[in-house]
Scaffold this motif. Structure first.
Motif, mmCIF file in Angstrom:
data_model
loop_
_atom_site.group_PDB
_atom_site.id
_atom_site.type_symbol
_atom_site.label_atom_id
_atom_site.label_comp_id
_atom_site.label_asym_id
_atom_site.label_seq_id
_atom_site.Cartn_x
_atom_site.Cartn_y
_atom_site.Cartn_z
ATOM 1 N N ILE A 149 0.839 -1.189 0.000
ATOM 2 C CA ILE A 149 0.000 0.000 0.000
ATOM 3 C C ILE A 149 0.880 1.247 0.000
ATOM 4 N N GLY A 150 0.329 2.284 -0.569
ATOM 5 C CA GLY A 150 1.078 3.532 -0.640
ATOM 6 C C GLY A 150 0.135 4.716 -0.541
ATOM 7 N N ARG A 151 0.723 5.863 -0.262
ATOM 8 C CA ARG A 151 -0.081 7.089 -0.115
ATOM 9 C C ARG A 151 -0.153 7.794 -1.467
ATOM 10 N N VAL A 152 -1.357 8.255 -1.802
ATOM 11 C CA VAL A 152 -1.522 8.941 -3.094
ATOM 12 C C VAL A 152 -1.753 10.416 -2.845
ATOM 13 N N ARG A 153 -0.974 11.222 -3.530
ATOM 14 C CA ARG A 153 -1.247 12.667 -3.445
ATOM 15 C C ARG A 153 -2.349 12.987 -4.444
ATOM 16 N N LYS A 154 -3.157 13.934 -4.063
ATOM 17 C CA LYS A 154 -4.314 14.285 -4.876
ATOM 18 C C LYS A 154 -3.896 14.599 -6.316
ATOM 19 N N GLU A 155 -2.796 15.347 -6.439
ATOM 20 C CA GLU A 155 -2.407 15.805 -7.777
ATOM 21 C C GLU A 155 -1.876 14.671 -8.665
ATOM 22 N N ASP A 156 -1.568 13.531 -8.061
ATOM 23 C CA ASP A 156 -0.983 12.434 -8.862
ATOM 24 C C ASP A 156 -1.967 11.305 -9.142
ATOM 25 N N ARG A 157 -3.162 11.405 -8.627
ATOM 26 C CA ARG A 157 -4.041 10.243 -8.678
ATOM 27 C C ARG A 157 -4.537 9.893 -10.090
ATOM 28 N N GLN A 158 -4.360 10.815 -11.021
ATOM 29 C CA GLN A 158 -4.868 10.528 -12.374
ATOM 30 C C GLN A 158 -3.838 9.851 -13.277
ATOM 31 N N VAL A 159 -2.601 9.685 -12.803
ATOM 32 C CA VAL A 159 -1.553 9.313 -13.776
ATOM 33 C C VAL A 159 -1.715 7.909 -14.352
ATOM 34 N N SER A 160 -2.440 7.046 -13.683
ATOM 35 C CA SER A 160 -2.592 5.714 -14.255
ATOM 36 C C SER A 160 -3.842 5.635 -15.137
ATOM 37 N N LYS A 161 -4.596 6.738 -15.198
ATOM 38 C CA LYS A 161 -5.884 6.666 -15.903
ATOM 39 C C LYS A 161 -5.841 7.173 -17.346
ATOM 40 N N ALA A 162 -4.801 7.839 -17.717
ATOM 41 C CA ALA A 162 -4.640 8.297 -19.097
ATOM 42 C C ALA A 162 -5.848 9.104 -19.567
ATOM 43 N N LEU A 163 -6.225 10.115 -18.779
ATOM 44 C CA LEU A 163 -7.458 10.846 -19.085
ATOM 45 C C LEU A 163 -7.299 11.859 -20.217
ATOM 46 N N ASP A 164 -6.116 12.407 -20.377
ATOM 47 C CA ASP A 164 -5.986 13.549 -21.275
ATOM 48 C C ASP A 164 -4.969 13.299 -22.403
ATOM 49 N N ILE A 165 -5.003 12.090 -22.935
ATOM 50 C CA ILE A 165 -4.050 11.765 -24.010
ATOM 51 C C ILE A 165 -4.468 12.492 -25.290
ATOM 52 N N GLN A 166 -3.501 13.143 -25.929
ATOM 53 C CA GLN A 166 -3.817 13.909 -27.146
ATOM 54 C C GLN A 166 -2.799 13.648 -28.236
ATOM 55 N N VAL A 167 -3.208 13.945 -29.462
ATOM 56 C CA VAL A 167 -2.294 13.830 -30.595
ATOM 57 C C VAL A 167 -1.083 14.723 -30.344
ATOM 58 N N GLY A 168 0.098 14.184 -30.613
ATOM 59 C CA GLY A 168 1.322 14.957 -30.414
ATOM 60 C C GLY A 168 2.018 14.626 -29.102
ATOM 61 N N ASP A 169 1.292 13.987 -28.168
ATOM 62 C CA ASP A 169 1.934 13.589 -26.914
ATOM 63 C C ASP A 169 3.077 12.608 -27.215
ATOM 64 N N VAL A 170 4.092 12.641 -26.363
ATOM 65 C CA VAL A 170 5.241 11.763 -26.600
ATOM 66 C C VAL A 170 5.236 10.589 -25.623
ATOM 67 N N ILE A 171 5.880 9.501 -26.071
ATOM 68 C CA ILE A 171 5.982 8.307 -25.230
ATOM 69 C C ILE A 171 7.447 8.111 -24.874
ATOM 70 N N ILE A 172 7.690 8.026 -23.580
ATOM 71 C CA ILE A 172 9.081 7.968 -23.101
ATOM 72 C C ILE A 172 9.291 6.657 -22.351
ATOM 73 N N VAL A 173 10.462 6.077 -22.497
ATOM 74 C CA VAL A 173 10.830 4.933 -21.668
ATOM 75 C C VAL A 173 12.165 5.263 -20.999
ATOM 76 N N ASN A 174 12.365 4.768 -19.779
ATOM 77 C CA ASN A 174 13.547 5.184 -19.008
ATOM 78 C C ASN A 174 14.784 4.327 -19.252
ATOM 79 N N GLY A 175 14.834 3.659 -20.406
ATOM 80 C CA GLY A 175 16.062 2.920 -20.719
ATOM 81 C C GLY A 175 15.795 1.727 -21.618
ATOM 82 N N THR A 176 16.783 0.829 -21.670
ATOM 83 C CA THR A 176 16.739 -0.266 -22.648
ATOM 84 C C THR A 176 15.629 -1.264 -22.324
#
Lengths: 339, 359
Positions: A149-176
């Motif tokens: 279990i972990g604590r969720v900050r209000k401002e971060d709670r949407q990050v797993s929901k992909a609510l505002d994906i738009q054309v032009g957004d970039v996809i990043i991966v943190n390495g190989t």
């Protein structure tokens, strides 16, 4: 249910299309509720006035020890990362073990030490657990389940929901990509490839925290089983948007590339255990890239693709020679080609 | 990656493309026989780099795809025999048989193991002396020498519980069968790894008797484009012949040791091909003196009459007469996660390739 099989096949657990159908067609059908239906890596729960993230994961990896880690380290990283990509700060985890009779105490000690060391590194406490021993032959050496279990900050709670994906957004991966799956495969099968490929198994919560604190993320998820391809397909499924990946920007180490070439695998389908996929606007994307590259766990970060208007619902890879191909979710298990 | 990157260079590919466009005038149809070639063409988008008068069609060179339904059903029957361990290269386990697949039989309790080398099957046999280990031998002159070597090794080490169910096939008869059947082909892009073993003389008839061009090709995009260019030059100048593009691997005489091993273990037989029927002297049977390792001689099983899946046009696709998009099952009822025909299972099957690259 969608799945027409009358028995469970190995492919139902591989993280690809078959497992997706099993979850949709059976588990969700019976368990359905507003929280579960979100189908995020961790459930976001309202407890009193605060929000917490809750997740669980089981580890049945074979072999138990592999280049870059062991089942103990993996069991912590997996759960910590599921919480972290949900925007949560991981706090507490449980560890349950199902041990086969006759399992060497020496190996168990090494694994437990790894669990403890990784928990310390990730800043989580192991606060509860369970132990079961089963007759020889009734499980394969050792299975571990962790929940966290972990604590969720209000401002971060949407990050797993992909609510505002738009054309032009970039996809990043943190390495190989593909390191974990190929390292384990090389350790398991009798290929004897002389390679230094190591699992990328790592807790990403501190890296993700830096990113969330300093920039704006629209979506993130860890591409474990089923690989990058499966996460991206799930992201655009049922949306009027597509994703285009540029092959020349995909970070893949030469050992993984060579093994994939030989075995007929696609690195985009191979499991990772220390990677996060992040979707952000182009402006935020560049900032995120900078943050990631300054961290030990993100040195080889790259923008690997973009959200596009074309081919809605599909992920397409553009290669250096001008060819384009659909990158599907993994169907069943990846099978090596034979000639 | 060395030996790969240099053969995927965009500039080189485009310069061959330009040259092709400048010399190509006739309408020509080239068949890429091998599934690996089909995959490379689609993966690297080579169709778009060819002049419109050059048409590439896919041929019967994917081992999983051409293995007959009867072979699959026989393997299934063996998997149900108590004490049998089936060992196989991965793709085969998902090929639908008449009623089930090896993957489903494994869930039903059969011992089916995916291996990466036939020598792994030998190891399994050694470790399980009380079991019978059956290796499903598929593939052309490429994989057959390995199976042959394993049989000789089993004989040498006196491993009595190792058996091979051979569906191994040879390449030239099926190519001739297609030509004799009247499929319109002006030239073949021939598989480089076959000729690495056999050499190039196996195709001489196709050039001298049938008047067709044959270029033995590598598998990277530069290889493929160069092979198309070589065939086009032959056909434009009216001088069809056998040429080798894949010179970094293929020698005219092939690999003599592998040929000897093949000869020692196998003999030709008439063999069934999916969708193509029986083709004379196109399959490899284990010789009588090594029959102790021949699964067909050892196991007596009832194999029900095989039925091809309804509506599946794999046969016509393997003959180059149709493409997957002509099939009403394609990408609807038949997908990689739920394949109806064998060509959708193998990563190098024509249908799987079209599915994957259907942009």
């Amino acid at each position: 249910m969608k799945n027409r099989e009358d028995k469970i096949l190995l492919g139902h657990g591989s993280g690809g299309r078959m497992m997706h159908d099993l979850i949709e067609g059976l588990f969700l059908k019976h368990f359905s509720n507003n929280i579960l239906n979100e189908q995020t890596d961790a459930a976001i729960l309202n407890v009193g006035s605060s929000e917490i993230a809750f997740t669980t994961d089981s580890f049945v990896i074979d072999p138990l020890f592999f280049p870059g880690g062991n089942i103990g380290k993996l069991a912590v990283c997996g759960t910590v990362n599921d919480l972290a990509v949900s925007g949560a700060e991981p706090l507490y985890i449980s560890v349950s073990m199902i041990i086969e009779e006759g399992f060497p105490m020496k190996d168990l000690e090494i694994i437990v030490e790894s669990l403890a060391a990784e928990a310390k590194k990730a800043g989580v406490l192991i606060v509860t657990g369970d132990t079961k021993v089963v007759n020889k032959g009734k499980c394969d050496k050792l299975f571990i389940n962790t929940a966290g279990i972990g604590r969720v900050r209000k401002e971060d709670r949407q990050v797993s929901k992909a609510l505002d994906i738009q054309v032009g957004d970039v996809i990043i991966v943190n390495g190989t990509i593909g390191d974990h799956g190929m390292a384990v495969m090389n350790a398991r099968e009798s290929f004897n490839f002389k390679t230094t490929v190591e699992s990328d198994c790592a807790s990403l919560n501190q890296l993700i925290r830096e990113v969330l604190d300093q920039s704006s993320v629209k979506f993130m998820r860890d591409p474990t089983r089923g690989g990058v391809a499966t996460v991206l397909n799930e992201l655009v499924e049922k949306r009027q948007l597509g994703i285009e990946i540029d092959e020349s920007n995909l970070p893949v180490i030469s050992g993984v590339k060579a093994m994939c070439e030989l075995l007929g695998f696609d690195p985009l389908h191979i499991a990772n255990e220390g990677k996060v996929l992040i979707v952000a606007s182009e402006k935020d994307g560049n900032k995120i890239l900078e943050i990631l590259k300054n961290n030990e766990l993100g040195r080889q970060s790259a923008i690997i693709g973009r959200v596009v208007n074309d081919h809605p619902g599909k992920v397409v890879l553009k290669n250096e020679t001008g060819g384009r191909r659909i990158v599907d979710s993994l169907s069943g298990d990846q099978l090596p080609r034979i000639c | 990656m060395k030996y790969v990157d240099e053969y995927r260079k965009k500039d080189l590919i485009l310069s061959v493309s330009e040259k092709l466009k400048s010399i190509s005038k006739k309408e020509i149809v080239l068949m890429e026989v091998c599934g690996g070639h089909t995959m490379a063409i689609h993966r690297f988008g080579l169709h778009s780099l060819l002049p419109s008068n050059i048409k590439l069609i896919s041929g019967p060179g994917c081992p999983v795809c051409v293995s007959s339904q009867h072979f699959i059903d026989t393997a299934m029957a063996y998997s149900k025999v108590p004490g049998v361990i089936i060992t196989t290269y991965g793709d085969l386990i998902r090929v639908p048989g008449s009623t089930t697949s090896l993957e489903k039989e494994r869930a039903n309790g059969s011992d089916v193991r995916i291996i990466y080398s036939v020598l792994d099957a030998l190891e399994i046999a050694k470790k399980n002396p009380e079991k019978s280990v059956v290796f499903l031998g598929i593939g052309f002159e490429t994989t057959a020498p390995l199976t042959a070597a394993a049989i000789l090794q089993a004989k040498k080490e006196n491993i009595p519980n190792f058996y091979v169910l051979s569906a191994h096939k040879v390449m030239p008869p099926v190519m001739k069968a297609l030509v004799n059947e009247g499929v319109k082909i002006d030239g073949f892009i021939a598989p480089g790894h076959v000729s690495a073993i056999t050499g190039t003389a196996i195709y001489d008839d196709l050039a001298t008797v049938c008047g067709l061009g044959v270029v033995v090709s590598g598998f990277e995009p530069v290889d493929m484009m160069q092979s198309v260019l070589m065939l086009t030059e032959q056909l434009e100048s009216g001088t069809p012949k056998v040429e080798v593009q894949y010179q970094r691997v293929v020698q005219h005489d092939g690999n003599k040791i592998a040929q000897q091993i093949l000869e020692e273990v196998f003999e030709l037989r008439d063999d069934q091909w999916r969708g193509l029927g029986t083709i004379p002297e196109s399959g490899l049977r284990i010789r009588e003196n090594l029959s102790a390792f021949d699964a067909e001689k050892h196991f007596k099983v009832e194999v029900p009459e095989s039925t091809e899946p309804k509506g599946c046009i794999c046969g016509q696709i393997l003959r180059g007469l149709k493409t997957p998009v002509d099939c009403r099952l394609f990408a609807r009822k038949c997908t990689p996660s739920d394949p109806v025909g064998a060509c959708m299972v193998s990563g190098e099957g024509t249908c799987a390739t079209y599915y994957k690259y259907r942009t």
